[in-house]
Design a protein around this motif. Structure first.
Motif, mmCIF file in Angstrom:
data_model
loop_
_atom_site.group_PDB
_atom_site.id
_atom_site.type_symbol
_atom_site.label_atom_id
_atom_site.label_comp_id
_atom_site.label_asym_id
_atom_site.label_seq_id
_atom_site.Cartn_x
_atom_site.Cartn_y
_atom_site.Cartn_z
ATOM 1 N N GLU A 9 0.853 -1.191 0.000
ATOM 2 C CA GLU A 9 0.000 0.000 0.000
ATOM 3 C C GLU A 9 0.892 1.245 0.000
ATOM 4 O O GLU A 9 1.276 1.742 1.066
ATOM 5 C CB GLU A 9 -0.911 0.003 1.224
ATOM 6 C CG GLU A 9 -1.875 -1.164 1.252
ATOM 7 C CD GLU A 9 -2.790 -1.123 2.457
ATOM 8 O OE1 GLU A 9 -3.242 -0.023 2.829
ATOM 9 O OE2 GLU A 9 -3.038 -2.201 3.018
ATOM 10 N N PRO A 10 1.235 1.756 -1.186
ATOM 11 C CA PRO A 10 2.140 2.912 -1.259
ATOM 12 C C PRO A 10 1.666 4.121 -0.457
ATOM 13 O O PRO A 10 2.491 4.946 -0.064
ATOM 14 C CB PRO A 10 2.193 3.224 -2.755
ATOM 15 C CG PRO A 10 1.887 1.921 -3.415
ATOM 16 C CD PRO A 10 0.899 1.245 -2.507
ATOM 17 N N ILE A 11 0.379 4.232 -0.187
ATOM 18 C CA ILE A 11 -0.108 5.364 0.607
ATOM 19 C C ILE A 11 0.506 5.344 2.011
ATOM 20 O O ILE A 11 0.697 6.385 2.643
ATOM 21 C CB ILE A 11 -1.651 5.375 0.670
ATOM 22 C CG1 ILE A 11 -2.140 6.718 1.152
ATOM 23 C CG2 ILE A 11 -2.183 4.245 1.518
ATOM 24 C CD1 ILE A 11 -3.591 6.985 0.850
ATOM 25 N N PHE A 12 0.870 4.167 2.503
ATOM 26 C CA PHE A 12 1.495 4.008 3.812
ATOM 27 C C PHE A 12 2.937 4.508 3.812
ATOM 28 O O PHE A 12 3.481 4.867 4.851
ATOM 29 C CB PHE A 12 1.422 2.525 4.209
ATOM 30 C CG PHE A 12 1.875 2.229 5.602
ATOM 31 C CD1 PHE A 12 1.232 2.778 6.704
ATOM 32 C CD2 PHE A 12 2.941 1.378 5.826
ATOM 33 C CE1 PHE A 12 1.649 2.493 7.986
ATOM 34 C CE2 PHE A 12 3.360 1.076 7.106
ATOM 35 C CZ PHE A 12 2.711 1.642 8.197
ATOM 36 N N TYR A 34 14.182 3.283 0.896
ATOM 37 C CA TYR A 34 13.882 2.592 -0.348
ATOM 38 C C TYR A 34 12.551 1.867 -0.146
ATOM 39 O O TYR A 34 12.260 1.403 0.960
ATOM 40 C CB TYR A 34 14.984 1.585 -0.694
ATOM 41 C CG TYR A 34 16.334 2.232 -0.825
ATOM 42 C CD1 TYR A 34 16.792 2.667 -2.054
ATOM 43 C CD2 TYR A 34 17.133 2.437 0.295
ATOM 44 C CE1 TYR A 34 18.029 3.283 -2.177
ATOM 45 C CE2 TYR A 34 18.372 3.060 0.187
ATOM 46 C CZ TYR A 34 18.818 3.479 -1.050
ATOM 47 O OH TYR A 34 20.034 4.087 -1.158
ATOM 48 N N PHE A 35 11.751 1.786 -1.180
ATOM 49 C CA PHE A 35 10.427 1.194 -1.055
ATOM 50 C C PHE A 35 10.207 0.144 -2.141
ATOM 51 O O PHE A 35 10.621 0.332 -3.285
ATOM 52 C CB PHE A 35 9.338 2.268 -1.173
ATOM 53 C CG PHE A 35 9.378 3.267 -0.054
ATOM 54 C CD1 PHE A 35 8.694 3.029 1.123
ATOM 55 C CD2 PHE A 35 10.101 4.440 -0.171
ATOM 56 C CE1 PHE A 35 8.721 3.931 2.162
ATOM 57 C CE2 PHE A 35 10.148 5.357 0.859
ATOM 58 C CZ PHE A 35 9.450 5.096 2.038
ATOM 59 N N TYR A 36 9.547 -0.926 -1.737
ATOM 60 C CA TYR A 36 9.145 -1.979 -2.656
ATOM 61 C C TYR A 36 7.674 -2.283 -2.410
ATOM 62 O O TYR A 36 7.245 -2.412 -1.267
ATOM 63 C CB TYR A 36 9.937 -3.269 -2.426
ATOM 64 C CG TYR A 36 11.392 -3.187 -2.791
ATOM 65 C CD1 TYR A 36 11.829 -3.561 -4.052
ATOM 66 C CD2 TYR A 36 12.329 -2.752 -1.862
ATOM 67 C CE1 TYR A 36 13.175 -3.498 -4.383
ATOM 68 C CE2 TYR A 36 13.673 -2.685 -2.188
ATOM 69 C CZ TYR A 36 14.093 -3.060 -3.445
ATOM 70 O OH TYR A 36 15.421 -2.996 -3.767
ATOM 71 N N GLU A 37 6.941 -2.401 -3.477
ATOM 72 C CA GLU A 37 5.526 -2.773 -3.376
ATOM 73 C C GLU A 37 5.363 -4.289 -3.398
ATOM 74 O O GLU A 37 4.430 -4.826 -2.833
ATOM 75 C CB GLU A 37 4.747 -2.130 -4.531
ATOM 76 C CG GLU A 37 3.278 -2.117 -4.341
ATOM 77 C CD GLU A 37 2.566 -1.246 -5.371
ATOM 78 O OE1 GLU A 37 1.346 -1.388 -5.468
ATOM 79 O OE2 GLU A 37 3.217 -0.453 -6.071
ATOM 80 N N PHE A 61 0.747 -9.228 2.412
ATOM 81 C CA PHE A 61 0.827 -8.685 1.059
ATOM 82 C C PHE A 61 -0.298 -9.304 0.245
ATOM 83 O O PHE A 61 -0.863 -10.328 0.623
ATOM 84 C CB PHE A 61 2.172 -9.042 0.397
ATOM 85 C CG PHE A 61 3.371 -8.541 1.140
ATOM 86 C CD1 PHE A 61 3.705 -7.204 1.129
ATOM 87 C CD2 PHE A 61 4.164 -9.405 1.866
ATOM 88 C CE1 PHE A 61 4.810 -6.738 1.815
ATOM 89 C CE2 PHE A 61 5.269 -8.955 2.551
ATOM 90 C CZ PHE A 61 5.591 -7.615 2.525
ATOM 91 N N GLY A 62 -0.581 -8.715 -0.887
ATOM 92 C CA GLY A 62 -1.635 -9.229 -1.738
ATOM 93 C C GLY A 62 -1.258 -10.496 -2.494
ATOM 94 O O GLY A 62 -2.103 -11.167 -3.034
ATOM 95 N N GLY A 63 0.021 -10.864 -2.508
ATOM 96 C CA GLY A 63 0.463 -12.016 -3.291
ATOM 97 C C GLY A 63 0.580 -13.286 -2.479
ATOM 98 O O GLY A 63 -0.100 -13.477 -1.475
ATOM 99 N N SER A 88 -0.684 -1.695 8.700
ATOM 100 C CA SER A 88 -1.532 -0.501 8.700
ATOM 101 C C SER A 88 -2.915 -0.811 9.232
ATOM 102 O O SER A 88 -3.783 0.036 9.257
ATOM 103 C CB SER A 88 -1.613 0.099 7.299
ATOM 104 O OG SER A 88 -2.158 -0.848 6.395
ATOM 105 N N HIS A 89 -3.135 -2.043 9.664
ATOM 106 C CA HIS A 89 -4.444 -2.457 10.173
ATOM 107 C C HIS A 89 -4.473 -2.386 11.689
ATOM 108 O O HIS A 89 -3.552 -2.635 12.370
ATOM 109 C CB HIS A 89 -4.772 -3.884 9.725
ATOM 110 C CG HIS A 89 -4.813 -4.006 8.223
ATOM 111 N ND1 HIS A 89 -5.853 -3.506 7.464
ATOM 112 C CD2 HIS A 89 -3.932 -4.535 7.346
ATOM 113 C CE1 HIS A 89 -5.606 -3.745 6.203
ATOM 114 N NE2 HIS A 89 -4.439 -4.365 6.103
#
Length: 89
Positions: A9-12, A34-37, A61-63, A88-89
């Motif tokens: 969630e890039p918004i985070f 550094y960020f990875y989705e 993660f969604g995967g 984030s939950h």
């Protein structure tokens, strides 16, 4: 300090940037973020020996890979990895 955040969630990511900025203000330690989705992208870079000082991992993660599984894969590639789990939950 090289710090990586893996969160789908890039918004985070903006919250991580704000916390890092506060830490830099108080400690005078430079934090390069550094960020990875996708966890697979981080694993690819680790296989290329691009390591980080601190890993911030989302739990879900969604995967197909969750944060705990990703931590295990990171540890195989970087025995000294410092890992913090986030959600984030």
């Amino acid at each position: 300090m090289k710090c990586v955040c893996v969160d789908d969630e890039p918004i985070f990511w903006e919250q991580i940037r704000m916390v890092a900025a506060r830490c830099m203000n108080y400690t005078n330690i430079q934090i390069d973020l550094y960020f990875y989705e996708k966890p697979e992208a981080l694993l690819f870079d680790l296989d290329e020996e691009r390591f980080y000082d601190l890993y911030l991992l989302d739990i879900e993660f969604g995967g197909d890979v969750n944060g705990l599984e990703l931590a295990g894969e990171i540890r195989k590639r970087d025995e000294d990895a410092q890992i913090i789990f986030l959600t984030s939950h």
